[in-house]
Design a protein around this motif. Structure first.
Motif, PDB file in Angstrom:
ATOM      1  N   TRP B  71       0.828  -1.216   0.000  1.00  0.00           N
ATOM      2  CA  TRP B  71       0.000   0.000   0.000  1.00  0.00           C
ATOM      3  C   TRP B  71       0.853   1.252   0.000  1.00  0.00           C
ATOM      4  CZ3 TRP B  71      -4.466  -0.197  -1.971  1.00  0.00           C
ATOM      5  CH2 TRP B  71      -5.222  -1.367  -1.886  1.00  0.00           C
ATOM      6  N   ASN B  72       2.004   1.168   0.669  1.00  0.00           N
ATOM      7  CA  ASN B  72       2.928   2.308   0.612  1.00  0.00           C
ATOM      8  C   ASN B  72       3.393   2.504  -0.839  1.00  0.00           C
ATOM      9  OD1 ASN B  72       4.973   4.261   1.476  1.00  0.00           O
ATOM     10  ND2 ASN B  72       6.428   2.627   1.109  1.00  0.00           N
ATOM     11  N   ALA B  73       3.702   1.381  -1.506  1.00  0.00           N
ATOM     12  CA  ALA B  73       4.137   1.455  -2.914  1.00  0.00           C
ATOM     13  C   ALA B  73       3.001   1.988  -3.793  1.00  0.00           C
ATOM     14  CB  ALA B  73       4.571   0.062  -3.387  1.00  0.00           C
ATOM     15  N   ALA B  74       1.769   1.556  -3.501  1.00  0.00           N
ATOM     16  CA  ALA B  74       0.625   2.020  -4.302  1.00  0.00           C
ATOM     17  C   ALA B  74       0.413   3.521  -4.130  1.00  0.00           C
ATOM     18  CB  ALA B  74      -0.624   1.250  -3.878  1.00  0.00           C
ATOM     19  N   LYS B  75       0.546   3.976  -2.879  1.00  0.00           N
ATOM     20  CA  LYS B  75       0.370   5.403  -2.594  1.00  0.00           C
ATOM     21  C   LYS B  75       1.456   6.227  -3.326  1.00  0.00           C
ATOM     22  CE  LYS B  75       1.924   7.413   1.013  1.00  0.00           C
ATOM     23  NZ  LYS B  75       2.558   7.408   2.251  1.00  0.00           N
ATOM     24  N   ASN B  76       2.697   5.770  -3.224  1.00  0.00           N
ATOM     25  CA  ASN B  76       3.788   6.470  -3.921  1.00  0.00           C
ATOM     26  C   ASN B  76       3.577   6.460  -5.429  1.00  0.00           C
ATOM     27  OD1 ASN B  76       5.047   6.900  -1.499  1.00  0.00           O
ATOM     28  ND2 ASN B  76       6.452   5.168  -1.696  1.00  0.00           N
ATOM     29  N   THR B  77       3.099   5.308  -5.936  1.00  0.00           N
ATOM     30  CA  THR B  77       2.879   5.194  -7.381  1.00  0.00           C
ATOM     31  C   THR B  77       1.824   6.202  -7.837  1.00  0.00           C
ATOM     32  OG1 THR B  77       3.342   2.840  -7.179  1.00  0.00           O
ATOM     33  CG2 THR B  77       2.360   3.550  -9.248  1.00  0.00           C
ATOM     34  N   MET B  78       0.758   6.331  -7.062  1.00  0.00           N
ATOM     35  CA  MET B  78      -0.315   7.272  -7.423  1.00  0.00           C
ATOM     36  C   MET B  78       0.219   8.701  -7.480  1.00  0.00           C
ATOM     37  SD  MET B  78      -3.156   6.326  -8.378  1.00  0.00           S
ATOM     38  CE  MET B  78      -2.618   4.837  -9.171  1.00  0.00           C
ATOM     39  N   PHE B  79       0.991   9.061  -6.446  1.00  0.00           N
ATOM     40  CA  PHE B  79       1.573  10.409  -6.419  1.00  0.00           C
ATOM     41  C   PHE B  79       2.463  10.610  -7.644  1.00  0.00           C
ATOM     42  CE2 PHE B  79       5.097  13.251  -5.522  1.00  0.00           C
ATOM     43  CZ  PHE B  79       4.479  14.362  -4.956  1.00  0.00           C
ATOM     44  N   PHE B  80       3.328   9.646  -7.854  1.00  0.00           N
ATOM     45  CA  PHE B  80       4.303   9.707  -8.959  1.00  0.00           C
ATOM     46  C   PHE B  80       3.582   9.843 -10.307  1.00  0.00           C
ATOM     47  CE2 PHE B  80       7.135   7.230 -11.884  1.00  0.00           C
ATOM     48  CZ  PHE B  80       8.254   8.044 -11.811  1.00  0.00           C
ATOM     49  N   VAL B  81       2.541   9.041 -10.488  1.00  0.00           N
ATOM     50  CA  VAL B  81       1.837   9.019 -11.775  1.00  0.00           C
ATOM     51  C   VAL B  81       1.028  10.307 -11.977  1.00  0.00           C
ATOM     52  CG1 VAL B  81       0.001   7.858 -13.060  1.00  0.00           C
ATOM     53  CG2 VAL B  81       1.721   6.500 -11.899  1.00  0.00           C
ATOM     54  N   LEU B  82       0.246  10.683 -10.981  1.00  0.00           N
ATOM     55  CA  LEU B  82      -0.640  11.834 -11.158  1.00  0.00           C
ATOM     56  C   LEU B  82       0.145  13.139 -11.334  1.00  0.00           C
ATOM     57  CD1 LEU B  82      -3.506  10.942  -8.665  1.00  0.00           C
ATOM     58  CD2 LEU B  82      -3.446  10.642 -11.139  1.00  0.00           C
ATOM     59  N   ALA B 164      12.719  12.665  -1.490  1.00  0.00           N
ATOM     60  CA  ALA B 164      13.133  11.732  -2.558  1.00  0.00           C
ATOM     61  C   ALA B 164      12.042  11.461  -3.595  1.00  0.00           C
ATOM     62  CB  ALA B 164      13.618  10.422  -1.944  1.00  0.00           C
ATOM     63  N   LEU B 165      10.798  11.298  -3.117  1.00  0.00           N
ATOM     64  CA  LEU B 165       9.723  10.998  -4.077  1.00  0.00           C
ATOM     65  C   LEU B 165       9.480  12.185  -5.014  1.00  0.00           C
ATOM     66  CD1 LEU B 165       7.600   8.980  -5.038  1.00  0.00           C
ATOM     67  CD2 LEU B 165       6.013   9.898  -3.363  1.00  0.00           C
ATOM     68  N   ILE B 166       9.549  13.379  -4.445  1.00  0.00           N
ATOM     69  CA  ILE B 166       9.396  14.574  -5.281  1.00  0.00           C
ATOM     70  C   ILE B 166      10.548  14.632  -6.292  1.00  0.00           C
ATOM     71  CG2 ILE B 166       9.334  17.119  -5.243  1.00  0.00           C
ATOM     72  CD1 ILE B 166       8.190  16.812  -2.345  1.00  0.00           C
ATOM     73  N   ALA B 167      11.752  14.302  -5.821  1.00  0.00           N
ATOM     74  CA  ALA B 167      12.928  14.358  -6.698  1.00  0.00           C
ATOM     75  C   ALA B 167      12.795  13.386  -7.876  1.00  0.00           C
ATOM     76  CB  ALA B 167      14.189  14.049  -5.898  1.00  0.00           C
ATOM     77  N   VAL B 168      12.398  12.146  -7.608  1.00  0.00           N
ATOM     78  CA  VAL B 168      12.286  11.183  -8.724  1.00  0.00           C
ATOM     79  C   VAL B 168      11.126  11.570  -9.660  1.00  0.00           C
ATOM     80  CG1 VAL B 168      13.418   9.199  -7.664  1.00  0.00           C
ATOM     81  CG2 VAL B 168      10.984   9.493  -7.337  1.00  0.00           C
ATOM     82  N   THR B 169      10.096  12.216  -9.077  1.00  0.00           N
ATOM     83  CA  THR B 169       8.988  12.673  -9.924  1.00  0.00           C
ATOM     84  C   THR B 169       9.477  13.786 -10.852  1.00  0.00           C
ATOM     85  OG1 THR B 169       7.513  12.161  -8.080  1.00  0.00           O
ATOM     86  CG2 THR B 169       6.573  13.409  -9.881  1.00  0.00           C
ATOM     87  N   ILE B 170      10.293  14.675 -10.309  1.00  0.00           N
ATOM     88  CA  ILE B 170      10.858  15.752 -11.146  1.00  0.00           C
ATOM     89  C   ILE B 170      11.657  15.144 -12.303  1.00  0.00           C
ATOM     90  CG2 ILE B 170      12.585  17.620 -11.187  1.00  0.00           C
ATOM     91  CD1 ILE B 170      11.674  18.313  -8.302  1.00  0.00           C
TER      92      ILE B 170
END
Lengths: 452, 298
Positions: B71-82, B164-170
């Motif tokens: 679920w943590n991965a799913a939440k990160n994936t949603m943020f990353f994708v959207l 980190a998540l913001i960085a990889v999204t960038i």
């Protein structure tokens, strides 16, 4: 029927035929076929096209071709491994087809091969993979093959076992000594290389106060969590400690491991570590050292030549790893190795064993060790290190004063063990886990799950 | 006579399928068989690692769906994708409009087109190395931040659990916007100038023209782009793996890295297959919407 219609039908049939034929070729496995059915020319077609393939140059003897998948060829000088395996072909008439790819690719391909039963006949192995491949039955029991061949295994420096039987033989070993940037030490006013943890922390303090460099680095990127093995656990081993007890996780109530965690907490809190260690990979650490921004690092001797060549002005040396205060016993030195194993699916088990024995023979093993800047896996091998650097010889002397150790070798899902340790260590360093005991208890629980 | 007619009829019916046969064979071998195998593995215990795996039904699905790491991965994936999709769309649109403007010479436009499209040309490994260097604590981004007094000290872009998540999204935004830009540029060039002239005569300003002419004209392209981008970004693995490996402590873990770790680090192929099937279901749903949209456009 019209001529054009006939032509169209003919064309459609031909295209369909070609596609089916090509699919058959793609889909076919690449087993080592019986001698008569596997002429040398057919072997490359059966192997994946993307793989860097170097064909054996020697003429086919009895026609058997063994595939040897490893990452060593990429890390050795061009053609060096080919020359070594050509010697085997000249002796036996058995062809060796090298499948050389970088370490990470090799790992994925061997894991995929283990899952699908398409592993190359002989494979280069890392000790951390052995438990899982042996458990899957993907690699052969070498104890049985050695016994069948009457091979004297007392000449082997080590054997990696699963359930009491050997599944991997370390061909060459890479020791992990302490690298020291002498310029930074001089600039910081550190007069001698520290030998104890107290001396080490005092040196770190001076480096922090008097230079712009970081004192120590532990790469904690989760992609390859081997920083736990090489840059953390090596401190435990150097002080005579162990992370396992009777072959099972022994982290809780472990004095040396507890003290080592606290050592790292001190280094982290006092900002002795390189910035951004949580995202760094081993190569980043080496780059920091090469660029003169890092005073100490624990790294493999395989990087000695690279560092010397890439940074000729860097004044550095190798030294024994500092020991915990009060420990006077012999130090364990972290070791990584290029291991060799045989695919459980190979139809040429005897020929594969012949090749393994060739690679482990004193002469060949010595040559491999010399070229790879490593230490031999055969105790009778006598590598000619006369052309190697003075630092390498110093590392060799250090190696001889220590005992080789790597408790992750042969452990179940060892990469995952390192990863869970990695994550818990970060949580502890960041203050999310209150005490060292809590941290170690969490890891112990995760590790026990893997061992059960 | 009847038999001859029937044969001719059957032949007529079969002929198109014969033409499709090569593609069908390819699809079956490369798509259907692997998918079926993964679905089968997801219902077995210790698939691949055991010689005789047992059928466990939906047990693995329960295990995955009750795993907090999933679920943590799913939440990160949603943020990353959207975030990636929205940013791709905005940046792609802005750059496409810049390249479509009449105020720039054709030489400048050509040059900008090449420069703007460059990230699309790089492979994931090149992008990962490039950004790892730039986002290094002593890299150029932190140098600029400190030099320009934006912050007294640099940012731990890939090493901080909160950043980190913001960085990889960038990084993903940077690597993916040219696809939108090029597609939208093609769409913009297809909009008739008559419409813009009519809106100008009606006294519409730039914003109104954009909302009422440009956007509706680009809608079909935009929807297709969003759906494709959703699926591609959902499956993004290489970029995250080569920059953070899903860390620190799962802060950039996505479903793709979760699957990889289950398969190649824990050797739990059944669990990996289960998560892969769940990902497949999401992709299929998007795929159905995409096909329906395409059909309605026709």
């Amino acid at each position: 029927m019209k001529k054009t219609t006939l032509m169209k039908k003919l064309l459609a049939t031909t295209v369909a035929g070609i596609m089916v034929a090509s699919l058959t070729a793609c889909g076919s496995q690449a087993p080592a076929a019986p001698a008569a059915e596997a002429p040398k020319e057919e072997a490359p077609a059966a192997a994946p096209a993307a793989e860097a393939k170097e064909e054996a140059a020697a003429p086919a003897g009895d026609g058997v071709t063994l595939e040897f998948q490893q990452w060593w060829g990429v890390e050795m000088p061009d053609g060096a491994l080919q020359e070594i395996v050509d010697g085997f072909t000249a002796q036996t008439g058995i062809n060796i087809s090298l499948l050389s790819n970088p370490y990470a690719d090799t790992k994925t391909q061997i894991a995929a091969g283990a899952s699908t039963g398409t592993m190359a006949d002989v494979v280069g192995l890392d000790g951390s993979w052995v438990y899982d491949f042996a458990k899957q039955g993907a690699i052969s029991n070498l104890s049985e093959l050695m016994k069948a061949d009457g091979y004297d295994d007392s000449q082997l420096s080590d054997q990696i076992k699963y359930n009491g039987d050997t599944y991997m033989i370390p061909v060459v070993n890479f020791a992990y000594p302490l690298y020291v940037n002498l310029d930074i030490l001089e600039q910081a006013g550190v007069e001698k290389v520290p030998e104890t943890w107290t001396e080490f922390l005092a040196a770190c303090d001076k480096i922090k106060a008097n230079t712009d460099a970081a004192a120590y680095c532990i790469p904690l990127n989760t992609e390859a969590p081997n920083g736990i093995q090489n840059q953390f656990m090596s401190w435990v081993w150097a002080s005579g400690g162990n992370m396992l007890k009777d072959g099972k996780p022994g982290l809780t109530g472990n004095d040396t491991v507890t003290k080592t965690v606290e050592l790292f907490k001190t280094m982290y809190d006092k900002k002795y570590l390189t910035d951004g260690v949580y995202a760094l990979q081993e190569q980043d650490m080496v780059n920091e050292f090469e660029n003169g921004r890092l005073a100490f690092m624990i790294d493999g001797v395989s990087h000695l030549t690279t560092i010397t060549n890439e940074s000729p002005d860097l004044k550095f040396t190798v030294a024994p790893q500092p020991k915990a205060d009060g420990y006077t016993g012999k130090s364990g030195m972290d070791v990584a190795c290029w291991g060799i194993g045989i695919s459980g699916n190979s139809e040429h088990q005897a020929e594969c064993m012949q090749f393994v024995e060739y690679m482990m023979s004193p002469e060949v093993n010595a040559k491999l060790a010399q070229i790879a800047n490593a230490f031999p896996g055969n105790i009778n091998a006598n590598p000619d290190y006369s052309s190697n650097s003075e630092l390498f010889l110093k590392a060799f002397d250090l190696w001889n004063t220590c005992y080789a150790i790597n408790e992750f070798t042969g452990a179940p899902t060892s990469e995952d063990l390192m990863r869970s340790f990695n994550e818990e260590l970060i949580l502890y360093l960041d203050g999310d886990t209150a005490t060292t005991d809590d941290m170690l208890a969490n890891i112990q629980a995760a590790w026990e799950e893997a061992y059960n | 006579m009847n038999t001859a007619n029937q044969t001719a009829k059957i032949r007529k019916k079969i002929t198109p399928y014969m033409y499709l046969m090569p593609t069908i064979v390819l699809m079956v071998i490369l798509l259907v068989v692997p998918i079926c195998m993964v679905i089968k593995f997801s219902m077995l215990d210790e698939a691949i690692t055991s010689k005789a795996p047992s059928f466990v039904g939906i047990k693995n699905y329960v295990k995955v769906l009750t795993d907090k790491n999933f679920w943590n991965a799913a939440k990160n994936t949603m943020f990353f994708v959207l975030v990636s999709i929205v940013a791709h769309m905005v940046i792609g649109m802005v750059f496409a409009m810049v390249l479509n403007t009449r105020y720039l010479s054709s030489t400048t436009k050509g040059l900008c087109r090449v420069i703007f499209a460059l990230p699309w040309m790089f492979t994931a490994s090149v992008i990962a190395i490039l950004w790892r260097l730039m986002m290094n604590p002593s890299g150029i981004i932190n140098y600029l931040i400190v030099t320009l007094h934006l912050s007294p000290e640099g940012v731990d872009w890939l090493a901080s659990r909160s950043v980190a998540l913001i960085a990889v999204t960038i990084i993903n935004i940077w690597s993916g916007y040219p696809f939108y830009m090029i597609s939208m540029l093609a769409g913009l060039q297809g909009i008739s100038t008559d419409m813009y002239e009519a809106s100008a005569l009606d006294g519409a300003n730039g914003i109104r023209t954009f909302i009422h002419i440009t956007l509706p004209s680009l809608k079909p392209i935009l929807i297709s782009l969003i759906m494709l981008d959703f699926v591609w970004t959902l499956q993004q693995f290489a970029l995250i793996w080569m920059t953070t490996g899903g860390g620190p402590v799962g802060s950039t873990e996505t479903i793709a890295t979760y699957i990889y770790k289950q398969a190649f680090s824990k050797y739990k192929y059944s669990i990996a297959s289960t998560a892969a099937v769940l990902l497949l279901i999401i992709c299929i749903i998007i795929g159905i919407f995409y096909v329906r949209h395409q059909r309605s456009e026709e």
